[in-house]
Design an enzyme around this catalytic site. Structure first.
Site, PDB file in Angstrom:
ATOM      1  N   GLY A  12       0.835  -1.191   0.000  1.00  0.00           N
ATOM      2  CA  GLY A  12       0.000   0.000   0.000  1.00  0.00           C
ATOM      3  C   GLY A  12       0.870   1.241   0.000  1.00  0.00           C
ATOM      4  CD  GLN A  17       3.310   5.921   2.575  1.00  0.00           C
ATOM      5  OE1 GLN A  17       2.351   5.382   2.041  1.00  0.00           O
ATOM      6  NE2 GLN A  17       4.263   5.243   3.204  1.00  0.00           N
ATOM      7  CB  CYS A  57       5.295   2.111   7.592  1.00  0.00           C
ATOM      8  SG  CYS A  57       4.722   3.534   6.669  1.00  0.00           S
ATOM      9  CG  LEU A  58       6.681   1.212   1.666  1.00  0.00           C
ATOM     10  CD1 LEU A  58       6.080   1.554   0.314  1.00  0.00           C
ATOM     11  CD2 LEU A  58       7.760   0.162   1.544  1.00  0.00           C
ATOM     12  CG  HIS A  99      -0.582   1.282   7.252  1.00  0.00           C
ATOM     13  ND1 HIS A  99       0.266   0.826   8.229  1.00  0.00           N
ATOM     14  CD2 HIS A  99       0.184   1.991   6.386  1.00  0.00           C
ATOM     15  CE1 HIS A  99       1.497   1.240   7.967  1.00  0.00           C
ATOM     16  NE2 HIS A  99       1.474   1.956   6.847  1.00  0.00           N
ATOM     17  CD  GLU A 100      -0.839   2.701   2.740  1.00  0.00           C
ATOM     18  OE1 GLU A 100      -0.408   3.864   2.604  1.00  0.00           O
ATOM     19  OE2 GLU A 100      -0.087   1.745   3.014  1.00  0.00           O
ATOM     20  CG  HIS A 103       0.644   6.864   5.455  1.00  0.00           C
ATOM     21  ND1 HIS A 103       1.801   7.296   6.060  1.00  0.00           N
ATOM     22  CD2 HIS A 103       0.769   5.515   5.341  1.00  0.00           C
ATOM     23  CE1 HIS A 103       2.585   6.263   6.297  1.00  0.00           C
ATOM     24  NE2 HIS A 103       1.977   5.165   5.881  1.00  0.00           N
TER      25      HIS A 103
END
Length: 133
Positions: A12, A17, A57-58, A99-100, A103
């Site tokens: 995702g 991000q 997470c990225l 999660h996204e 962000h």
């Protein structure tokens, strides 16, 4: 965005991000990366049950911890054609959606952890930054 997510590799990615200030999320939780989903202006409607699972997470590379999330969610969003959609999701897809969307709302998964764990993570990331500098 999808290309960036797949290359990372991740499941995702939120536009924020990659420094795009739009409410857009891409997600693909399939094993073979064949089920790309795009959510424009996603909003959680119903969140049911509780599940605890490990997340990474990225945006916070190398950090993983257990996070409590809703087990099932309903998300309202627009698709790429601007058509209003509603999706009921559970399992990994539900976690990834939450999660996204976090962000998009200025949060990362570590914000769901205790202050002690957050401090440890900040210290670890600061140490990694010093080592790679």
């Amino acid at each position: 965005m999808a290309e960036t997510m797949y290359e990372a590799p991740g499941i995702g990615l939120a536009a924020t991000q990659v420094d795009v200030h739009k409410r857009v999320v891409v997600i693909d939780v399939s094993e073979d990366k064949s089920e790309l989903r795009v959510f424009v202006n996603p909003e959680l409607d119903n969140c049911l049950g509780l599940a605890v699972g490990e997340e990474g997470c990225l945006s916070v590379p190398g950090i993983y911890d257990k996070v409590e999330r809703a087990e099932r969610v309903t998300v309202r969003y627009l698709d790429l054609d601007g058509k209003a959609r509603v999706l009921e999701a559970d399992g990994l897809l539900a976690v990834c959606i939450q999660h996204e969307i976090d962000h998009l709302n200025g949060k990362v998964f570590v914000d769901h952890l205790s202050q002690l764990k957050q401090t440890r993570i900040r210290n670890k990331l600061a140490k990694q930054a010093r080592v790679t500098a």
